[in-house]
Design a protein around this motif. Structure first.
Motif, PDB file in Angstrom:
ATOM      1  N   ALA A 103       0.825  -1.202   0.000  1.00 51.88           N
ATOM      2  CA  ALA A 103       0.000   0.000   0.000  1.00 51.88           C
ATOM      3  C   ALA A 103       0.865   1.259   0.000  1.00 51.88           C
ATOM      4  O   ALA A 103       0.631   2.188  -0.777  1.00 51.88           O
ATOM      5  N   LEU A 107       1.414   3.715  -3.339  1.00 48.79           N
ATOM      6  CA  LEU A 107       1.040   5.131  -3.311  1.00 48.79           C
ATOM      7  C   LEU A 107       2.222   6.024  -3.677  1.00 48.79           C
ATOM      8  O   LEU A 107       2.070   7.045  -4.345  1.00 48.79           O
ATOM      9  N   ASN A 110       3.529   4.597  -7.669  1.00 54.39           N
ATOM     10  CA  ASN A 110       2.563   4.183  -8.688  1.00 54.39           C
ATOM     11  C   ASN A 110       2.822   4.865 -10.028  1.00 54.39           C
ATOM     12  O   ASN A 110       2.913   4.208 -11.070  1.00 54.39           O
ATOM     13  N   ALA A 204      -7.105  -0.279  -4.066  1.00 57.64           N
ATOM     14  CA  ALA A 204      -6.704   0.269  -5.362  1.00 57.64           C
ATOM     15  C   ALA A 204      -7.915   0.598  -6.221  1.00 57.64           C
ATOM     16  O   ALA A 204      -7.946   1.620  -6.908  1.00 57.64           O
ATOM     17  N   LEU A 207      -9.520   3.824  -4.997  1.00 54.59           N
ATOM     18  CA  LEU A 207      -8.731   5.001  -5.364  1.00 54.59           C
ATOM     19  C   LEU A 207      -8.934   5.405  -6.822  1.00 54.59           C
ATOM     20  O   LEU A 207      -8.813   6.582  -7.177  1.00 54.59           O
ATOM     21  N   GLU A 208      -9.242   4.441  -7.677  1.00 59.19           N
ATOM     22  CA  GLU A 208      -9.395   4.727  -9.104  1.00 59.19           C
ATOM     23  C   GLU A 208     -10.806   5.147  -9.490  1.00 59.19           C
ATOM     24  O   GLU A 208     -11.038   5.584 -10.617  1.00 59.19           O
TER      25      GLU A 208
END
Length: 285
Positions: A103, A107, A110, A204, A207-208
């Protein structure tokens, strides 16, 4: 005619993602290679989120009993202080510990990984390393079960998952290898690997979501994405069921040979063509 060709392409990509996600051959690597071979280019993040969410759902379905047990045990230990549930509660804590490395690194790096490590050369080298790793652990059996996992084992498997941020490194392969090197038995290494996949994959995807809804997608592509979603879900479900059986028999050597073969093809036949895009995203391998 173009619409049906579009559907076939996305059906194929969904199957590639679904089948390769749970087994140690790298879904990201296969998707990059598939784009080169078929000339498919996906420019938005929506496809990534959709097919990987499908794989996530499939993994949850396969491990639904373990997830339900751990959830109930955590509640019973925290609220009711039932000592018999302590081992399951500790396993949940260790899963949280194992999630942290990927994680944090995801972050932080990425964008860098997406921009600099998505070439077919990177995929080829990663597949080669995966092949070697699987070969080295092919005969390891291990003695640590889920009740004996400690924070050190959890952290090392979490670091293995972090390595899988690199396109071409199999997430399941890296975590299973790390787990077995710490002394976990095959079933425990596999279970811990995929329970560890769930929070990272879910995070993930969440977040997208803002980026996904900010993009304009035509009706044709919405239908194509739906087809890919179903294909990915079904592919992951049955591939994972099969992989569990393979792990019980200790036949990891087959995946090692396959990754070696694919690495050679990628390095020598596709090395001159940079990847258009890593579809799976850094969190999904």
């Amino acid at each position: 005619m173009d619409f049906w060709i579009l559907l076939c392409k996305y059906l194929f990509l969904g199957l590639v993602q679904g089948i390769s996600e749970p087994i140690p051959i790298s879904s990201s690597g296969h998707l990059i290679i598939a784009q080169h071979l078929l000339g498919i280019e996906v420019k938005d993040l929506s496809f990534e989120v959709i097919v990987n969410t499908a794989s996530l759902i499939a993994v949850i379905l396969v491990y639904k009993n373990q997830i339900a047990r751990l959830s109930a045990s955590t509640y019973q230990y925290i609220v009711k202080r039932e000592e018999t549930k302590k081992d399951d509660f500790k396993l949940v804590i260790y899963l949280i510990i194992g999630t942290i490395p990927a994680a944090l690194l995801g972050l932080l790096f990425n964008d860098f990984i997406g921009e600099n490590l998505k070439s077919t050369f990177t995929v080829g080298i990663a597949l080669l390393l995966t092949a070697i790793s699987l070969f080295l652990i092919r005969n390891i059996k291990g003695t640590i079960n889920s009740q004996k996992i400690g924070w050190k084992e959890a952290l090392l498997v979490g670091l293995g998952q972090s390595i899988a941020l690199i396109p071409g490194v199999s997430r399941s392969g890296a975590t299973v290898v790390a787990g077995m090197l710490t002394g976990m038995n095959r079933n425990t290494a596999l279970m811990f690997s995929f329970l560890l996949y769930i929070p990272v994959s879910l995070g993930a995807s969440i977040l997208e979501i803002p980026d996904m809804f900010s993009q304009n997608i035509t009706t044709d592509y919405l239908i194509a994405y739906a087809v890919a979603f179903v294909a990915s879900l079904i592919g992951t479900y049955f591939a994972l069921k099969w992989f569990i059986d393979v792990m019980k028999k200790g036949k990891l050597i087959y995946f090692s040979i396959y990754c070696l073969f694919l690495a050679i093809i990628t390095l020598f036949l596709l090395k001159k063509h940079p990847a258009k895009r890593c579809l799976a995203g850094c969190f999904f391998r």
